[in-house]
Write a protein that holds these residues in place. Structure first.
Motif, PDB file in Angstrom:
ATOM      1  N   PHE A  13      25.109   2.231  25.938  1.00  0.00           N
ATOM      2  CA  PHE A  13      24.134   3.303  25.743  1.00  0.00           C
ATOM      3  C   PHE A  13      24.832   4.648  25.648  1.00  0.00           C
ATOM      4  O   PHE A  13      25.674   5.000  26.474  1.00  0.00           O
ATOM      5  CB  PHE A  13      23.128   3.327  26.894  1.00  0.00           C
ATOM      6  CG  PHE A  13      22.155   4.457  26.834  1.00  0.00           C
ATOM      7  CD1 PHE A  13      21.146   4.472  25.889  1.00  0.00           C
ATOM      8  CD2 PHE A  13      22.257   5.529  27.708  1.00  0.00           C
ATOM      9  CE1 PHE A  13      20.253   5.521  25.810  1.00  0.00           C
ATOM     10  CE2 PHE A  13      21.365   6.585  27.652  1.00  0.00           C
ATOM     11  CZ  PHE A  13      20.363   6.582  26.701  1.00  0.00           C
ATOM     12  N   ASP A  14      24.486   5.393  24.602  1.00  0.00           N
ATOM     13  CA  ASP A  14      25.003   6.740  24.373  1.00  0.00           C
ATOM     14  C   ASP A  14      23.808   7.669  24.209  1.00  0.00           C
ATOM     15  O   ASP A  14      22.990   7.481  23.303  1.00  0.00           O
ATOM     16  CB  ASP A  14      25.877   6.775  23.127  1.00  0.00           C
ATOM     17  CG  ASP A  14      26.669   8.076  23.002  1.00  0.00           C
ATOM     18  OD1 ASP A  14      26.172   9.120  23.475  1.00  0.00           O
ATOM     19  OD2 ASP A  14      27.784   8.046  22.459  1.00  0.00           O
ATOM     20  N   PRO A  15      23.649   8.680  25.069  1.00  0.00           N
ATOM     21  CA  PRO A  15      22.477   9.572  24.953  1.00  0.00           C
ATOM     22  C   PRO A  15      22.389  10.295  23.619  1.00  0.00           C
ATOM     23  O   PRO A  15      21.282  10.642  23.183  1.00  0.00           O
ATOM     24  CB  PRO A  15      22.671  10.557  26.113  1.00  0.00           C
ATOM     25  CG  PRO A  15      23.562   9.854  27.082  1.00  0.00           C
ATOM     26  CD  PRO A  15      24.466   9.001  26.242  1.00  0.00           C
ATOM     27  N   LEU A  16      23.513  10.527  22.956  1.00  0.00           N
ATOM     28  CA  LEU A  16      23.478  11.207  21.660  1.00  0.00           C
ATOM     29  C   LEU A  16      23.045  10.270  20.540  1.00  0.00           C
ATOM     30  O   LEU A  16      22.189  10.604  19.717  1.00  0.00           O
ATOM     31  CB  LEU A  16      24.851  11.807  21.352  1.00  0.00           C
ATOM     32  CG  LEU A  16      25.261  13.041  22.158  1.00  0.00           C
ATOM     33  CD1 LEU A  16      26.658  13.471  21.776  1.00  0.00           C
ATOM     34  CD2 LEU A  16      24.274  14.179  21.942  1.00  0.00           C
ATOM     35  N   LEU A  17      23.633   9.064  20.499  1.00  0.00           N
ATOM     36  CA  LEU A  17      23.332   8.136  19.415  1.00  0.00           C
ATOM     37  C   LEU A  17      21.986   7.446  19.598  1.00  0.00           C
ATOM     38  O   LEU A  17      21.332   7.098  18.615  1.00  0.00           O
ATOM     39  CB  LEU A  17      24.436   7.076  19.314  1.00  0.00           C
ATOM     40  CG  LEU A  17      25.852   7.600  19.026  1.00  0.00           C
ATOM     41  CD1 LEU A  17      26.840   6.450  18.993  1.00  0.00           C
ATOM     42  CD2 LEU A  17      25.882   8.364  17.712  1.00  0.00           C
ATOM     43  N   HIS A  18      21.573   7.240  20.837  1.00  0.00           N
ATOM     44  CA  HIS A  18      20.342   6.493  21.117  1.00  0.00           C
ATOM     45  C   HIS A  18      19.278   7.390  21.730  1.00  0.00           C
ATOM     46  O   HIS A  18      18.530   6.961  22.603  1.00  0.00           O
ATOM     47  CB  HIS A  18      20.655   5.327  22.062  1.00  0.00           C
ATOM     48  CG  HIS A  18      21.745   4.443  21.568  1.00  0.00           C
ATOM     49  ND1 HIS A  18      22.798   4.023  22.347  1.00  0.00           N
ATOM     50  CD2 HIS A  18      21.969   3.895  20.335  1.00  0.00           C
ATOM     51  CE1 HIS A  18      23.610   3.249  21.650  1.00  0.00           C
ATOM     52  NE2 HIS A  18      23.129   3.160  20.423  1.00  0.00           N
ATOM     53  N   ALA A  19      19.213   8.637  21.264  1.00  0.00           N
ATOM     54  CA  ALA A  19      18.219   9.570  21.807  1.00  0.00           C
ATOM     55  C   ALA A  19      16.790   9.132  21.478  1.00  0.00           C
ATOM     56  O   ALA A  19      15.855   9.440  22.226  1.00  0.00           O
ATOM     57  CB  ALA A  19      18.473  10.973  21.267  1.00  0.00           C
ATOM     58  N   ALA A  20      16.598   8.408  20.373  1.00  0.00           N
ATOM     59  CA  ALA A  20      15.246   7.979  19.998  1.00  0.00           C
ATOM     60  C   ALA A  20      14.689   6.917  20.928  1.00  0.00           C
ATOM     61  O   ALA A  20      13.474   6.674  20.926  1.00  0.00           O
ATOM     62  CB  ALA A  20      15.247   7.459  18.557  1.00  0.00           C
ATOM     63  N   HIS A  21      15.531   6.272  21.720  1.00  0.00           N
ATOM     64  CA  HIS A  21      15.077   5.201  22.611  1.00  0.00           C
ATOM     65  C   HIS A  21      14.948   5.664  24.059  1.00  0.00           C
ATOM     66  O   HIS A  21      14.722   4.841  24.945  1.00  0.00           O
ATOM     67  CB  HIS A  21      16.047   4.027  22.547  1.00  0.00           C
ATOM     68  CG  HIS A  21      16.246   3.483  21.167  1.00  0.00           C
ATOM     69  ND1 HIS A  21      15.281   2.736  20.508  1.00  0.00           N
ATOM     70  CD2 HIS A  21      17.294   3.585  20.299  1.00  0.00           C
ATOM     71  CE1 HIS A  21      15.732   2.405  19.321  1.00  0.00           C
ATOM     72  NE2 HIS A  21      16.944   2.897  19.164  1.00  0.00           N
ATOM     73  N   ILE A  22      15.077   6.947  24.309  1.00  0.00           N
ATOM     74  CA  ILE A  22      14.939   7.467  25.665  1.00  0.00           C
ATOM     75  C   ILE A  22      13.458   7.646  25.978  1.00  0.00           C
ATOM     76  O   ILE A  22      12.724   8.300  25.224  1.00  0.00           O
ATOM     77  CB  ILE A  22      15.699   8.802  25.819  1.00  0.00           C
ATOM     78  CG1 ILE A  22      17.208   8.578  25.656  1.00  0.00           C
ATOM     79  CG2 ILE A  22      15.402   9.436  27.164  1.00  0.00           C
ATOM     80  CD1 ILE A  22      18.033   9.840  25.761  1.00  0.00           C
ATOM     81  N   ARG A  23      13.005   7.048  27.069  1.00  0.00           N
ATOM     82  CA  ARG A  23      11.623   7.167  27.530  1.00  0.00           C
ATOM     83  C   ARG A  23      11.588   8.006  28.805  1.00  0.00           C
ATOM     84  O   ARG A  23      12.435   7.835  29.685  1.00  0.00           O
ATOM     85  CB  ARG A  23      11.022   5.785  27.812  1.00  0.00           C
ATOM     86  CG  ARG A  23      10.880   4.894  26.573  1.00  0.00           C
ATOM     87  CD  ARG A  23       9.877   5.487  25.611  1.00  0.00           C
ATOM     88  NE  ARG A  23       9.531   4.558  24.562  1.00  0.00           N
ATOM     89  CZ  ARG A  23       8.486   3.737  24.619  1.00  0.00           C
ATOM     90  NH1 ARG A  23       7.712   3.719  25.686  1.00  0.00           N
ATOM     91  NH2 ARG A  23       8.236   2.923  23.625  1.00  0.00           N
ATOM     92  N   THR A  24      10.613   8.882  28.894  1.00  0.00           N
ATOM     93  CA  THR A  24      10.487   9.744  30.065  1.00  0.00           C
ATOM     94  C   THR A  24       9.406   9.275  31.023  1.00  0.00           C
ATOM     95  O   THR A  24       9.171   9.919  32.048  1.00  0.00           O
ATOM     96  CB  THR A  24      10.176  11.177  29.618  1.00  0.00           C
ATOM     97  OG1 THR A  24       8.972  11.188  28.831  1.00  0.00           O
ATOM     98  CG2 THR A  24      11.328  11.743  28.810  1.00  0.00           C
TER      99      THR A  24
END
Length: 313
Positions: free
Chosen positions: A292-303
């Motif tokens: 997991f990379d916060p930059l590359l996978h930002a679309a899959h981050i759930r809050t």
């Protein structure tokens, strides 16, 4: 009895009738039919019927993936590719054929050793090249040689033929997931083995990658009944292992760090409990994890935490 020239029959010799290959010992018949038993060949000799042995992978092998599970097709262009594991256990798609090392840029040379892909040449005159460099659906990010450019054009012509004949359709990009939705994420972030991985499907749909006795992929899920489950938590989406500094914020993570090491390793190798206990179980597919990379996978981050039935342990 027929006498042959120069050979005298021995005294007391009596011609015996031939014994049929399928008859038990001590039983003789005057004539055998032309069609012999299935246990014998055409000349009556016994047929050696050995049982088929299943393919197995040695316990000391660095890659437990069978050769039948390494081949595939690119979702963007439809051309054949071979999957291999790198030294960091991440998969990479390589072109099936070897190329002359002198015609490939130095940064694109790969070689295989014991089923593991290494990002440099091995000193020989041949090497492998990543499919991302040759894929006609991607824009090259580095300067290529004329030979590599010609291969890109050939793969582009092959992709056009596959599309025109209806044998291949380019995969459409998935729609972005809404951040405020509380449904279960299609690609959840899982924390295990002191790191975070991005799954390729929901937690309940993660399937075992081992091969069964019938030489098929195991249909059992990794989240098997009776095994310890993880817990959805809101954890900070900060940098990990040298990643770039990002604004800290909460994100939904399926936490498996509280499970024993053996259970976390079973999730990482994507095995069901039965195949995790079998040391000779080979894999028929690659595990669907990505670092997991916060930059590359930002679309899959759930809050928000998912509240669908079965998501909360």
């Amino acid at each position: 009895m027929r006498a042959f020239p120069g050979i005298a029959p021995s005294v007391g010799h009596r011609e015996q009738p031939s014994r049929c290959g399928g008859a038990p010992p001590g039983t003789f018949t005057a004539m055998c039919p032309n069609s012999t038993s299935t246990a014998c060949r055409w000349d009556g000799s016994p047929r050696d019927t050995r049982p088929r042995r299943p393919l197995r992978v040695a316990a000391t092998s660095p890659s437990r993936l069978l050769r039948t599970g390494q081949s595939g097709r690119c979702r963007a262009c439809g051309n054949p590719i071979d999957f291999y594991q790198r030294t960091d256990q991440r998969p990479i798609a390589l072109h099936p054929a070897e190329l002359a090392a002198a015609l490939v840029p130095v940064s694109c040379r790969w070689h295989l050793s014991c089923g593991i892909a290494h990002p440099h040449g091995d000193g020989s005159a041949w090497c492998r090249i990543p499919h991302a460099v040759l894929c006609p659906a991607r824009i090259p990010t580095l300067r290529l040689t004329s030979h590599v450019e010609e291969m890109r054009r050939r793969l582009g012509v092959r992709s056009r033929r596959l599309i025109d004949s209806g044998d291949f359709a380019p995969a459409a990009p998935p729609p972005p997931e809404p951040n405020a939705s509380s449904a279960r994420p299609a690609r959840p972030v899982v924390q295990l083995l002191l790191g975070r991985c991005l799954a390729d499907r929901p937690i309940e749909d993660i399937r075992c990658v081992a091969q069964t006795r019938h030489r098929r992929r195991c249909p059992l899920p990794v989240l098997a009944p009776g095994t310890p489950k993880g817990i959805w938590k809101l954890l900070p989406a900060g940098p990990q292992r040298g990643q770039l500094t990002l604004p800290t914020g909460p994100m939904a993570v399926y936490d498996l760090s509280r499970l024993p090491y053996g259970e976390q390793l079973r999730w990482r190798t994507q095995h069901c409990p039965a195949h995790a206990a079998a040391p000779n179980a080979a894999d028929l597919a690659l595990a669907g994890w990505q670092v997991f990379d916060p930059l590359l996978h930002a679309a899959h981050i759930r809050t928000r935490l998912p509240h669908a039935p079965g998501d909360q342990a």
